[in-house]
Structures are given as structure tokens and as C-alpha cells.
Design an enzyme around this catalytic site. Structure first.
Site: not given
Length: 249
Positions: A11, A171
Site C-alpha cells: 500500500k 485493515g
């Protein structure tokens, strides 16, 4: 059964110093894994990662690719550009791209097509939100998302990697149970079987908070062919434990 793939998605994380330390630690502890391994790094670090991964033990991946071949698209990175950096995989349709950048099924499908045209394997992400799951729409959502890619790529669909990532488990620390994940993977496998003869050989990864503690149980499921790993891929010990949990195809 296809050979499993463990792909890290960094990410928007990393620095030159941190990347070097992380990749060197991964390579030092990798050994001879039973699975294929890749890391998908932020675009500014592709050149650095290409150099550090020159041995080929870990493949290089990108986190996105433009739907356009070239032209006046400021900030975009084309598949041809990625190919010049030795990129083997490119994530397309990640839920964060769909949610924060408004990517539609059609855009995701076009990106997958561009990657394939350049000789890059797209890791096509599909997945439902918590509201869609609670409404009983999981199967309808993921099959709709995959159908767009099947329509755009035609016979090349057999060359993709698919990743099921329940949006509610990304997440958040929440993870689909192995049984929940397997159920969706089986649906996706059946859909692929209706589109191409190579369905059994298409890797379908699980991408929802897989970590060192739950990887073995998830990877033992018959239709889970690896993982698209977020946070745990930023820790060499954790990433290596997930790789060690993978099975040979």
C-alpha cells in the site's frame, strides 16, 4: 490445483531505507518456498525493488496500472512502463481503488486487459462490503465484478490471478472464517469454469487480513490458492511465516 502465490501489498508505505531492510530480510529468510512469492510496491520504489530482487526469488508487482495505453493522463502509469521495470504482477480493482477513486467494474476490467496485453499478470480483486454481505448479496457482488473482467479479457481470462477480498475484513483485523472464504472461492471457481477450460489452474487468493496466525488454516482450503497480504507484508518475520504455511500445488 495450482501452485499457491503469496503476494504482499505494501500500500502507501515504505522508504528507501525501510524497503532495503525489509527486502533483504525477506530474501535472507526465504529459503526454498513451496509457493510463488511477490511484493507489490509503490510506483516510486519500482526501480529500487527491481535491483534488490534481481535474483528472481521474489517477483516484483505494482499496486495499480492505467486503463489507458498512453497519452495525456497526468499521474497515470501505463502497463508498458511497468513492464520496463520488470513488473510481473499488477493489482487491479483493489477495494481501496474502488472506494476512494471511484473505479467501476468496467475500469477494473480495462486495467486487467491492459496488463495482459503488456505481458503482466493482473491480480484482479473482487469483494463485498459488510452491508452487501448482511443483505445476502455477497455472491451477486463478486460474480458481477468478475463477469466484467471475463467479458473484457475473453480467452485471456485464464491468465489472470483472482483475489477475493471481503471489504469488511481489509485493515480491520476481522477475517472471514476459512469456511466463509472457501464458500466464496468455490463460487468464483465455478464462474471461471464456465468461462474457460483452465479454471482449475487460475490462482484465487484470499485478501482479507490474512496474517501469520490464521494463514495456515485459510491456505488449507481447497479453493484458496494463496494470499494477498497487506499489513503483514511489512514485517519480514510475519510475511515469511505466511509463506511457510503455503502448500505446493
Amino acid at each position: 490445483m495450482t501452485k499457491q502465490l503469496i503476494a504482499g501489498n505494501w500500500k502507501m508505505n515504505g522508504s528507501l531505507a525501510a524497503n532495503q531492510a525489509l527486502l533483504q530480510a525477506m530474501l535472507a529468510g526465504l529459503g526454498s518456498p513451496a509457493c510463488a512469492v511477490a511484493v507489490c510496491v509503490p510506483a516510486p520504489y519500482l526501480a529500487q525493488a527491481k535491483t534488490l530482487l534481481a535474483s528472481g526469488a521474489i517477483s516484483l508487482g505494482a499496486q495499480d496500472v492505467s486503463q489507458h495505453e498512453a497519452g495525456a493522463y497526468t499521474g497515470e502509469v501505463s502497463a508498458a512502463m511497468l513492464k520496463e521495470f520488470g513488473v510481473r504482477y499488477a493489482i487491479v480493482g483493489h477495494s481501496e481503488r474502488r472506494q476512494y477513486h471511484g473505479e467501476t467494474d468496467a475500469v477494473v476490467a480495462a486495467k486487467a486487459q491492459r496488463a495482459l496485453e503488456a505481458g503482466i499478470t493482473p491480480i484482479v480483486c473482487v469483494g463485498e462490503t459488510l452491508a452487501e454481505r448482511d443483505a445476502g448479496q455477497t455472491e451477486a457482488t463478486v460474480t458481477r465484478q468478475l463477469a466484467a473482467v471475463i467479458a473484457a479479457t475473453g480467452p485471456r481470462i485464464g491468465d489472470i490471478v483472482l483475489a477475493y477480498e471481503p471489504v469488511w475484513a481489509i485493515g480491520t483485523g476481522k477475517t472471514a472464517t476459512p469456511q466463509q472464504a472457501q464458500q466464496v472461492h468455490a463460487v468464483l471457481r465455478a464462474q471461471l469454469a464456465g468461462a474457460c477450460e483452465q479454471a482449475a489452474g487460475i490462482a484465487i487468493l484470499y485478501g482479507g487480513s490474512m496474517n501469520a496466525a490464521n494463514a495456515a488454516e485459510l491456505l488449507a482450503q481447497p479453493d484458496i490458492d494463496g494470499g494477498l497480504i497487506g499489513g503483514a507484508s511489512l514485517s519480514a518475520p510475519d510475511f515469511l511465516k505466511i509463506i511457510a504455511a503455503a502448500r505446493k500445488g
